[in-house]
Design an enzyme around this catalytic site. Sequence first.
Site, PDB file in Angstrom:
ATOM      1  N   THR A   1       0.868  -1.178   0.000  1.00 47.49           N
ATOM      2  CA  THR A   1       0.000   0.000   0.000  1.00 47.49           C
ATOM      3  C   THR A   1       0.900   1.222   0.000  1.00 47.49           C
ATOM      4  O   THR A   1       1.838   1.311   0.806  1.00 47.49           O
ATOM      5  CB  THR A   1      -0.935   0.020   1.220  1.00 47.49           C
ATOM      6  OG1 THR A   1      -0.173  -0.202   2.411  1.00 47.49           O
ATOM      7  CG2 THR A   1      -1.991  -1.056   1.105  1.00 47.49           C
ATOM      8  N   ALA A   2       0.625   2.144  -0.875  1.00 48.09           N
ATOM      9  CA  ALA A   2       1.531   3.263  -1.120  1.00 48.09           C
ATOM     10  C   ALA A   2       1.402   4.347  -0.050  1.00 48.09           C
ATOM     11  O   ALA A   2       0.391   4.465   0.635  1.00 48.09           O
ATOM     12  CB  ALA A   2       1.243   3.865  -2.495  1.00 48.09           C
TER      13      ALA A   2
ATOM     14  N   SER B   1       5.648  -1.097  -1.322  1.00 47.86           N
ATOM     15  CA  SER B   1       5.274  -0.408  -2.554  1.00 47.86           C
ATOM     16  C   SER B   1       6.451   0.379  -3.121  1.00 47.86           C
ATOM     17  O   SER B   1       7.231   0.980  -2.376  1.00 47.86           O
ATOM     18  CB  SER B   1       4.106   0.541  -2.282  1.00 47.86           C
ATOM     19  OG  SER B   1       3.851   1.367  -3.403  1.00 47.86           O
TER      20      SER B   1
ATOM     21  N   TYR C   1       6.658  -1.338 -10.347  1.00 51.76           N
ATOM     22  CA  TYR C   1       6.100  -0.846 -11.610  1.00 51.76           C
ATOM     23  C   TYR C   1       7.251  -0.726 -12.606  1.00 51.76           C
ATOM     24  O   TYR C   1       8.400  -0.486 -12.211  1.00 51.76           O
ATOM     25  CB  TYR C   1       5.451   0.524 -11.446  1.00 51.76           C
ATOM     26  CG  TYR C   1       4.219   0.540 -10.587  1.00 51.76           C
ATOM     27  CD1 TYR C   1       2.993   0.104 -11.073  1.00 51.76           C
ATOM     28  CD2 TYR C   1       4.271   1.017  -9.270  1.00 51.76           C
ATOM     29  CE1 TYR C   1       1.853   0.129 -10.282  1.00 51.76           C
ATOM     30  CE2 TYR C   1       3.140   1.049  -8.478  1.00 51.76           C
ATOM     31  CZ  TYR C   1       1.933   0.602  -8.986  1.00 51.76           C
ATOM     32  OH  TYR C   1       0.809   0.625  -8.194  1.00 51.76           O
TER      33      TYR C   1
ATOM     34  N   THR D   1       3.630  -5.527 -10.757  1.00 49.82           N
ATOM     35  CA  THR D   1       2.243  -5.135 -11.007  1.00 49.82           C
ATOM     36  C   THR D   1       1.998  -5.094 -12.508  1.00 49.82           C
ATOM     37  O   THR D   1       2.657  -4.349 -13.235  1.00 49.82           O
ATOM     38  CB  THR D   1       1.940  -3.770 -10.377  1.00 49.82           C
ATOM     39  OG1 THR D   1       2.048  -3.890  -8.950  1.00 49.82           O
ATOM     40  CG2 THR D   1       0.542  -3.289 -10.730  1.00 49.82           C
TER      41      THR D   1
ATOM     42  N   LYS E   1       1.574  -9.821 -10.357  1.00 49.14           N
ATOM     43  CA  LYS E   1       0.546  -9.284  -9.470  1.00 49.14           C
ATOM     44  C   LYS E   1      -0.548  -8.600 -10.296  1.00 49.14           C
ATOM     45  O   LYS E   1      -0.290  -7.590 -10.956  1.00 49.14           O
ATOM     46  CB  LYS E   1       1.164  -8.280  -8.486  1.00 49.14           C
ATOM     47  CG  LYS E   1       0.184  -7.542  -7.596  1.00 49.14           C
ATOM     48  CD  LYS E   1       0.914  -6.524  -6.724  1.00 49.14           C
ATOM     49  CE  LYS E   1      -0.042  -5.745  -5.827  1.00 49.14           C
ATOM     50  NZ  LYS E   1      -0.933  -4.848  -6.580  1.00 49.14           N
TER      51      LYS E   1
ATOM     52  N   SER F   1      -5.309 -10.623  -8.111  1.00 48.82           N
ATOM     53  CA  SER F   1      -5.547  -9.295  -7.553  1.00 48.82           C
ATOM     54  C   SER F   1      -6.264  -8.426  -8.569  1.00 48.82           C
ATOM     55  O   SER F   1      -6.008  -8.524  -9.773  1.00 48.82           O
ATOM     56  CB  SER F   1      -4.202  -8.646  -7.186  1.00 48.82           C
ATOM     57  OG  SER F   1      -4.368  -7.293  -6.789  1.00 48.82           O
TER      58      SER F   1
ATOM     59  N   HIS G   1      -6.162  -5.118  -7.807  1.00 53.58           N
ATOM     60  CA  HIS G   1      -5.558  -3.863  -7.336  1.00 53.58           C
ATOM     61  C   HIS G   1      -6.453  -3.176  -6.303  1.00 53.58           C
ATOM     62  O   HIS G   1      -6.614  -1.960  -6.323  1.00 53.58           O
ATOM     63  CB  HIS G   1      -5.301  -2.929  -8.524  1.00 53.58           C
ATOM     64  CG  HIS G   1      -4.131  -2.005  -8.333  1.00 53.58           C
ATOM     65  ND1 HIS G   1      -2.998  -2.082  -9.096  1.00 53.58           N
ATOM     66  CD2 HIS G   1      -3.910  -0.982  -7.474  1.00 53.58           C
ATOM     67  CE1 HIS G   1      -2.144  -1.135  -8.730  1.00 53.58           C
ATOM     68  NE2 HIS G   1      -2.681  -0.461  -7.737  1.00 53.58           N
TER      69      HIS G   1
ATOM     70  N   GLY H   1      -4.420  -5.371   2.625  1.00 55.89           N
ATOM     71  CA  GLY H   1      -3.988  -4.001   2.357  1.00 55.89           C
ATOM     72  C   GLY H   1      -4.618  -2.960   3.248  1.00 55.89           C
ATOM     73  O   GLY H   1      -4.026  -2.502   4.223  1.00 55.89           O
TER      74      GLY H   1
END
Length: 402
Positions: free
Chosen positions: A112-113, A140, A164, A190, A268, A290, A292, A346
């Site tokens: 989690t960002a 993240s 990413y 991701t 992911k 997931s 997201h 999350g």
Amino acid sequence: MSERPICLADFQKYAEKFLSKSVYDYYKSGADNQQTLAENVAAFSRRSDPELEKTEPRSLIGKGQRTAAEFSISVCARLKLYPRMLRNVSVLDLSTCILGQRVSMPICVAATAMQRMAHPDGETATARACRSMGTGMMLSSWATSSIEEVAQAAPKAVHWMQLYIYKDREVTRSLVQRAETCGYKGIFLTVDTPFLGKRLDDVRNKFQLPPHLRMKNFETNDLAFSSEKGYGEDSGLSVYVAEAIDPSINWEDIKWLRGLTSLPIVAKGILRADDAREAVRHGVNAILVSNHGARQLDGVPATIEVLPEIIEAVEGKVEVFLDGGVRKGTDVLKALSLGAKAVFVGRPIIWGLAYQGEEGVKQVLQILKEEFQLAMALSGCRNVEAIDRSLVRQDQWPLSKI
């Protein structure tokens, strides 16, 4: 909060009161009308389509009446637990092995960002809590604590890196190499974010990081999502993704990533059987089922709905994990019964962080652990290896009107 929180929902109630509207909305919200956001949670127990109940008798998972794909299509009906009795559950073992790492329970922390928006210690507090609980944490790329800070905060803990792929491939390469150098145990790539989903609350709030924070894994203001840049009338994060993240990513990029690291690679964001097979063909070590957190494409299925067809598609060749909607110990048991090796959590972690930092995260994980342990015991399972598909049925008898 005047009373001690006793379930995960209690932590969210506190966070809603404590956090600023923009920050709470960012963590809470899903994409567009948030249909999938609600379904992620509801799919663990909701009723099936009434028309299915009229036309079809009870269907038992694992008894040969249906394939996994057919089970997914039927809207998960009512996922009911069918416990075993008289199995001597006086001693339980919740531990399992994930990507070669032993953890105390099959409940891990999802990426989690920007966690320092919830608490000043952010990701470092979460890392310490995970170490205390003996479980793993996925960091993240967009953390407000750096890869190195998290590793130093919880040495010898199990950390994984969420990744990413940036337009500037050297940025991605640097993240991978730093994670490997710091002892991270895997890369979660991701695959569902060539662009950012439309999160209406973030657009209304013109979301951006508070001025005192930045994404600590990056040096320049542009990549660190600094408020100094300014993002106009849109969601700042949506603009950031459009400018920085590579929308041309494809299956060949898994091979490119494999050339950068010897760490296990996890895809992911997989929701289809054909994508799962393709991921296996391209050499991933695991798949995280997931959507997201329902923050990308609204209207996709809940993750627990598609889990059976992913399990069937990979044929045991790779580990499969699940995130999305896990809020109770029985949710964990259902996910493992349907084939998941572990679940990732999350938003509840963020609510715990907002409540009491490291201690709040520990409390969230402890509640989930105790609920899962009780669910195992009441289902006649002494260890996670005893959890199988016979424990869950897709029950389609109409509810009694009596």
